[in-house]
Design a protein around this motif. Sequence first.
Motif, PDB file in Angstrom:
ATOM      1  N   TYR A  89     -12.830  21.886 -11.683  1.00  0.00           N
ATOM      2  CA  TYR A  89     -14.061  22.362 -11.055  1.00  0.00           C
ATOM      3  C   TYR A  89     -14.800  23.338 -11.980  1.00  0.00           C
ATOM      4  CZ  TYR A  89     -17.555  24.416  -8.126  1.00  0.00           C
ATOM      5  OH  TYR A  89     -18.786  24.837  -7.661  1.00  0.00           O
ATOM      6  N   LEU A  95     -15.059  17.334  -8.122  1.00  0.00           N
ATOM      7  CA  LEU A  95     -13.768  17.263  -7.446  1.00  0.00           C
ATOM      8  C   LEU A  95     -12.809  16.407  -8.258  1.00  0.00           C
ATOM      9  CD1 LEU A  95     -11.922  17.773  -4.996  1.00  0.00           C
ATOM     10  CD2 LEU A  95     -12.937  15.728  -3.937  1.00  0.00           C
ATOM     11  N   LEU A 159     -16.933  18.478   0.534  1.00  0.00           N
ATOM     12  CA  LEU A 159     -15.482  18.421   0.677  1.00  0.00           C
ATOM     13  C   LEU A 159     -15.099  18.404   2.156  1.00  0.00           C
ATOM     14  CD1 LEU A 159     -12.898  18.504  -1.125  1.00  0.00           C
ATOM     15  CD2 LEU A 159     -12.863  20.977  -0.748  1.00  0.00           C
TER      16      LEU A 159
END
Length: 209
Positions: A89, A95, A159
């Motif tokens: 990251y 991701l 996320l």
Amino acid sequence: MRCMDIRKVVQVLEQTAREILTLLQSVHQPSGFKEIPSKCQKARELFCTVRTHLGELKTKFPVDQYYRFHEHWRFVLQRLAFLAAFVVYLESESLVTREEVAQILGIEVVREKGFHLDVEDYLAGVLIMASELSRLAVNSVTAGDYSRPLRISNFINELDSGFRLLNLKNDPLRKRYDGLKYDVKKIEEVVYDLSIRGLSKELEAGGDK
């Protein structure tokens, strides 16, 4: 005897994981953002040591008994997955995939191939990273980097959307996911504060730095 041999290697892995964490923690300091590339490079060098120790760990038990001894290394593997995810990251603001984490650690993805990164250990590592990013969002403001919290917010929201699609039956993993909700809220408060102070509007007008 086998458990003792496994435990010795795991203790070394835990020590290396602590070294990587200590190294990466410095990015939270006001001057830390400038050092991100060099810190990530050093962390990747330490992951070479991790690969060596994981290679040794594989030899301590029969290949078909991974889950019999899984509890011995589950925590440290989740910690290492988190550290790998955090490095990726910091480098690219993206991701990390399970395959990438396995590659960084020098282990397999497919269970049938032997010592592998269990999907739940990977997901736990990603969720630990989310907590680290919520902390980074706060410290970014302190360091005068007002665009980073906005980018972190977008990342964490994506996320969260991804995790909402999962049917999490694993209790520890479910509890970690519940923590993600607090991380989302914490980061939203940081972004809201920037908006109230007019700092986010300045960024929109001048573009991300």
